[in-house]
Design a protein around this motif. Structure first.
Motif, PDB file in Angstrom:
ATOM      1  N   LEU A 152      51.040  -2.868   2.692  1.00  0.00           N
ATOM      2  CA  LEU A 152      49.632  -2.490   2.710  1.00  0.00           C
ATOM      3  C   LEU A 152      49.324  -1.567   1.531  1.00  0.00           C
ATOM      4  CD1 LEU A 152      49.163  -1.721   6.516  1.00  0.00           C
ATOM      5  CD2 LEU A 152      48.386  -3.746   5.279  1.00  0.00           C
ATOM      6  N   PRO A 153      48.078  -1.579   1.051  1.00  0.00           N
ATOM      7  CA  PRO A 153      47.694  -0.657  -0.024  1.00  0.00           C
ATOM      8  C   PRO A 153      47.916   0.786   0.404  1.00  0.00           C
ATOM      9  CG  PRO A 153      45.991  -2.312   0.350  1.00  0.00           C
ATOM     10  CD  PRO A 153      46.972  -2.456   1.465  1.00  0.00           C
ATOM     11  N   GLU A 154      48.324   1.626  -0.528  1.00  0.00           N
ATOM     12  CA  GLU A 154      48.632   3.017  -0.205  1.00  0.00           C
ATOM     13  C   GLU A 154      47.422   3.736   0.375  1.00  0.00           C
ATOM     14  OE1 GLU A 154      51.549   5.699   0.292  1.00  0.00           O
ATOM     15  OE2 GLU A 154      51.811   3.759  -0.691  1.00  0.00           O
ATOM     16  N   ARG A 155      46.249   3.462  -0.195  1.00  0.00           N
ATOM     17  CA  ARG A 155      45.035   4.108   0.298  1.00  0.00           C
ATOM     18  C   ARG A 155      44.652   3.524   1.665  1.00  0.00           C
ATOM     19  NH1 ARG A 155      39.281   4.683  -3.005  1.00  0.00           N
ATOM     20  NH2 ARG A 155      38.266   6.057  -1.484  1.00  0.00           N
ATOM     21  N   GLY A 156      44.561   4.353   2.646  1.00  0.00           N
ATOM     22  CA  GLY A 156      44.177   3.911   3.981  1.00  0.00           C
ATOM     23  C   GLY A 156      45.328   3.359   4.794  1.00  0.00           C
ATOM     24  N   ARG A 157      46.524   3.282   4.212  1.00  0.00           N
ATOM     25  CA  ARG A 157      47.676   2.700   4.910  1.00  0.00           C
ATOM     26  C   ARG A 157      48.034   3.483   6.174  1.00  0.00           C
ATOM     27  NH1 ARG A 157      53.072   3.942   4.529  1.00  0.00           N
ATOM     28  NH2 ARG A 157      54.537   2.262   5.020  1.00  0.00           N
ATOM     29  N   GLY A 158      48.111   4.806   6.034  1.00  0.00           N
ATOM     30  CA  GLY A 158      48.489   5.634   7.173  1.00  0.00           C
ATOM     31  C   GLY A 158      47.509   5.521   8.323  1.00  0.00           C
ATOM     32  N   SER A 215      50.986  11.759   4.561  1.00  0.00           N
ATOM     33  CA  SER A 215      50.678  12.765   5.574  1.00  0.00           C
ATOM     34  C   SER A 215      51.023  12.289   6.975  1.00  0.00           C
ATOM     35  CB  SER A 215      49.183  13.106   5.505  1.00  0.00           C
ATOM     36  OG  SER A 215      48.796  13.864   6.619  1.00  0.00           O
ATOM     37  N   VAL A 216      51.543  13.212   7.789  1.00  0.00           N
ATOM     38  CA  VAL A 216      51.778  12.924   9.205  1.00  0.00           C
ATOM     39  C   VAL A 216      50.455  12.934   9.962  1.00  0.00           C
ATOM     40  CG1 VAL A 216      52.802  13.862  11.312  1.00  0.00           C
ATOM     41  CG2 VAL A 216      54.133  13.819   9.210  1.00  0.00           C
ATOM     42  N   THR A 217      49.530  13.761   9.493  1.00  0.00           N
ATOM     43  CA  THR A 217      48.277  13.974  10.207  1.00  0.00           C
ATOM     44  C   THR A 217      47.437  12.712  10.318  1.00  0.00           C
ATOM     45  OG1 THR A 217      48.220  16.267   9.450  1.00  0.00           O
ATOM     46  CG2 THR A 217      46.163  15.335  10.240  1.00  0.00           C
ATOM     47  N   PRO A 219      48.121   9.212  10.175  1.00  0.00           N
ATOM     48  CA  PRO A 219      48.492   8.200  11.165  1.00  0.00           C
ATOM     49  C   PRO A 219      48.455   8.716  12.597  1.00  0.00           C
ATOM     50  CG  PRO A 219      50.395   8.851   9.852  1.00  0.00           C
ATOM     51  CD  PRO A 219      49.199   9.438   9.199  1.00  0.00           C
ATOM     52  N   THR A 220      48.787  10.004  12.782  1.00  0.00           N
ATOM     53  CA  THR A 220      48.741  10.555  14.143  1.00  0.00           C
ATOM     54  C   THR A 220      47.313  10.597  14.663  1.00  0.00           C
ATOM     55  OG1 THR A 220      50.696  11.909  13.696  1.00  0.00           O
ATOM     56  CG2 THR A 220      49.348  12.523  15.579  1.00  0.00           C
ATOM     57  N   ALA A 221      46.374  10.995  13.807  1.00  0.00           N
ATOM     58  CA  ALA A 221      44.967  11.006  14.216  1.00  0.00           C
ATOM     59  C   ALA A 221      44.503   9.589  14.561  1.00  0.00           C
ATOM     60  CB  ALA A 221      44.106  11.582  13.095  1.00  0.00           C
ATOM     61  N   GLY A 222      44.892   8.618  13.746  1.00  0.00           N
ATOM     62  CA  GLY A 222      44.551   7.224  14.046  1.00  0.00           C
ATOM     63  C   GLY A 222      45.138   6.780  15.373  1.00  0.00           C
ATOM     64  N   MET A 223      46.374   7.188  15.645  1.00  0.00           N
ATOM     65  CA  MET A 223      47.021   6.827  16.897  1.00  0.00           C
ATOM     66  C   MET A 223      46.271   7.404  18.098  1.00  0.00           C
ATOM     67  SD  MET A 223      50.827   7.837  18.261  1.00  0.00           S
ATOM     68  CE  MET A 223      50.296   9.548  18.476  1.00  0.00           C
ATOM     69  N   VAL A 224      45.875   8.673  17.995  1.00  0.00           N
ATOM     70  CA  VAL A 224      45.152   9.317  19.106  1.00  0.00           C
ATOM     71  C   VAL A 224      43.855   8.573  19.397  1.00  0.00           C
ATOM     72  CG1 VAL A 224      43.885  11.397  19.780  1.00  0.00           C
ATOM     73  CG2 VAL A 224      46.165  11.595  18.767  1.00  0.00           C
ATOM     74  N   ILE A 225      43.126   8.212  18.339  1.00  0.00           N
ATOM     75  CA  ILE A 225      41.869   7.477  18.526  1.00  0.00           C
ATOM     76  C   ILE A 225      42.128   6.108  19.152  1.00  0.00           C
ATOM     77  CG2 ILE A 225      39.950   6.391  17.295  1.00  0.00           C
ATOM     78  CD1 ILE A 225      40.159   8.681  15.250  1.00  0.00           C
ATOM     79  N   GLY A 226      43.140   5.399  18.625  1.00  0.00           N
ATOM     80  CA  GLY A 226      43.416   4.049  19.108  1.00  0.00           C
ATOM     81  C   GLY A 226      43.890   3.997  20.546  1.00  0.00           C
ATOM     82  N   GLU A 227      44.690   4.991  20.970  1.00  0.00           N
ATOM     83  CA  GLU A 227      45.273   4.924  22.308  1.00  0.00           C
ATOM     84  C   GLU A 227      44.382   5.534  23.389  1.00  0.00           C
ATOM     85  OE1 GLU A 227      48.905   7.077  22.842  1.00  0.00           O
ATOM     86  OE2 GLU A 227      48.081   8.950  22.052  1.00  0.00           O
ATOM     87  N   PHE A 268      51.123  17.739  14.373  1.00  0.00           N
ATOM     88  CA  PHE A 268      52.288  17.820  15.238  1.00  0.00           C
ATOM     89  C   PHE A 268      52.685  16.444  15.803  1.00  0.00           C
ATOM     90  CE2 PHE A 268      50.508  22.062  15.222  1.00  0.00           C
ATOM     91  CZ  PHE A 268      51.634  22.822  14.978  1.00  0.00           C
ATOM     92  N   GLY A 269      52.130  15.375  15.206  1.00  0.00           N
ATOM     93  CA  GLY A 269      52.557  14.032  15.602  1.00  0.00           C
ATOM     94  C   GLY A 269      54.021  13.810  15.317  1.00  0.00           C
ATOM     95  N   GLU A 270      54.543  14.514  14.329  1.00  0.00           N
ATOM     96  CA  GLU A 270      55.975  14.537  14.041  1.00  0.00           C
ATOM     97  C   GLU A 270      56.317  15.995  13.861  1.00  0.00           C
ATOM     98  OE1 GLU A 270      57.849  13.115  10.196  1.00  0.00           O
ATOM     99  OE2 GLU A 270      58.269  11.441  11.536  1.00  0.00           O
ATOM    100  N   ALA A 271      57.230  16.512  14.660  1.00  0.00           N
ATOM    101  CA  ALA A 271      57.505  17.947  14.646  1.00  0.00           C
ATOM    102  C   ALA A 271      57.837  18.424  13.232  1.00  0.00           C
ATOM    103  CB  ALA A 271      58.657  18.281  15.590  1.00  0.00           C
ATOM    104  N   PRO A 272      57.333  19.575  12.808  1.00  0.00           N
ATOM    105  CA  PRO A 272      57.568  20.073  11.451  1.00  0.00           C
ATOM    106  C   PRO A 272      59.050  20.257  11.166  1.00  0.00           C
ATOM    107  CG  PRO A 272      55.842  21.339  12.549  1.00  0.00           C
ATOM    108  CD  PRO A 272      56.469  20.466  13.588  1.00  0.00           C
ATOM    109  N   GLU A 273      59.442  20.054   9.910  1.00  0.00           N
ATOM    110  CA  GLU A 273      60.836  20.270   9.522  1.00  0.00           C
ATOM    111  C   GLU A 273      61.143  21.770   9.507  1.00  0.00           C
ATOM    112  OE1 GLU A 273      61.691  18.376   5.856  1.00  0.00           O
ATOM    113  OE2 GLU A 273      61.106  16.396   6.554  1.00  0.00           O
TER     114      GLU A 273
END
Length: 273
Positions: A152-158, A215-217, A219-227, A268-273
């Motif tokens: 997928l294109p880098e822009r908007g991929r996450g 960014s982790v933020t 895809p996580t935001a997209g996941m929250v909206i989708g689910e 926090f969709g993926e715990a910080p390193e």
């Protein structure tokens, strides 16, 4: 509702424990091996095993909740696992939360409180065969999206992959409600069972692909909206989910508040390193 909150606590805590195990595995042999070697070392950590056990327990709680309360309430509670991760990470990983993030944790709790007061029992509609096949088709689509994520294109991929993962997890939520007979023969012939399995696996593939770069933020935001939003609409329109008499407005406000708070904690969709 207690089961839904229990699932959120399990999932949120598991994320931090697995992050701690991954950190310990990296420190044990820095620079040795790739992702597969890191995973093998992490699996030997008790925290990783405990995290997997909590994931399993969380799924049991999720199924129990989906059999008792409306999908919109369960979805919002699962999104609240980000708040659990944030609080546990602040304690165990010494992650510093900003004032806005602490406020977001409070907002999530307030939204869930409103939902707990307003949500009624689950709808009594069994769901049509068309809905079952629609869930399976969605699950297959998410799987294809996840497998092709790297192209997928880098822009908007996450965001696209995060939304896809959310749709996959949403398929799981809806499919649990579409499985009304747990005998072996009935489950083998029920399309919703296959949708549940494919949807869960596809969501994991899509989310993993979305988190690999950038960014982790996002895809996580997209996941929250989708689910949350899609399954909530399906539950109300096709499965008959309702609120307590006269408290529909409170359920809508609580749902929006809880999801908004979760979005504010998306890092926090993926715990910080």
């Amino acid at each position: 509702m207690v089961c839904a909150l229990g699932a959120a606590v399990c999932f949120g805590t598991a994320t931090v424990l697995q992050a701690m195990a991954a950190r310990a595995a990296t420190a044990e042999a820095p620079g040795r091996g790739g992702d597969a070697a890191l995973l093998l070392r992490a699996v030997r950590q008790w925290r990783y095993i405990a995290g997997l056990a909590l994931d399993g327990l969380g799924f049991v709680f999720q199924v129990a909740a989906l059999r008792s309360v409306p999908i919109y309430a369960v979805g919002a509670a699962l999104a609240a696992s980000l708040a659990v991760t944030a609080v546990v990470a602040a304690r165990l990983l010494r992650v510093r939360l900003s004032g806005v993030e602490w406020a977001a944790v409070g907002v999530v709790c307030a939204g869930l409180g409103m939902l707990g007061l307003a949500s009624g029992t689950e709808g009594e509609r069994a769901g049509s065969d068309a809905l079952r096949y629609a869930m399976l088709a969605t699950a297959v689509g998410v799987l294809v999206l996840g497998l092709l994520g790297g192209r997928l294109p880098e822009r908007g991929r996450g965001l696209v992959l995060g939304l896809g993962a959310g749709f996959g997890f949403g398929v799981v939520e809806v499919s649990v409600r579409l499985v009304d007979d747990v005998s072996v023969g009935a489950m083998v012939s029920n399309v919703a069972v296959y949708a549940l399995v494919v949807g869960g696996g596809a969501a994991f593939v899509a989310l993993t692909s979305g988190l690999q770069r950038g960014s982790v933020t996002v895809p996580t935001a997209g996941m929250v909206i989708g689910e949350t939003i899609g399954p909530a609409v399906i539950g109300v329109v096709w499965l008959g989910d309702r609120t307590r008499e006269g408290l529909g407005w409170l359920a809508v406000v609580g749902f929006g508040v809880a999801v908004a708070g979760a979005l504010a904690l998306a890092r926090f969709g993926e715990a910080p390193e």
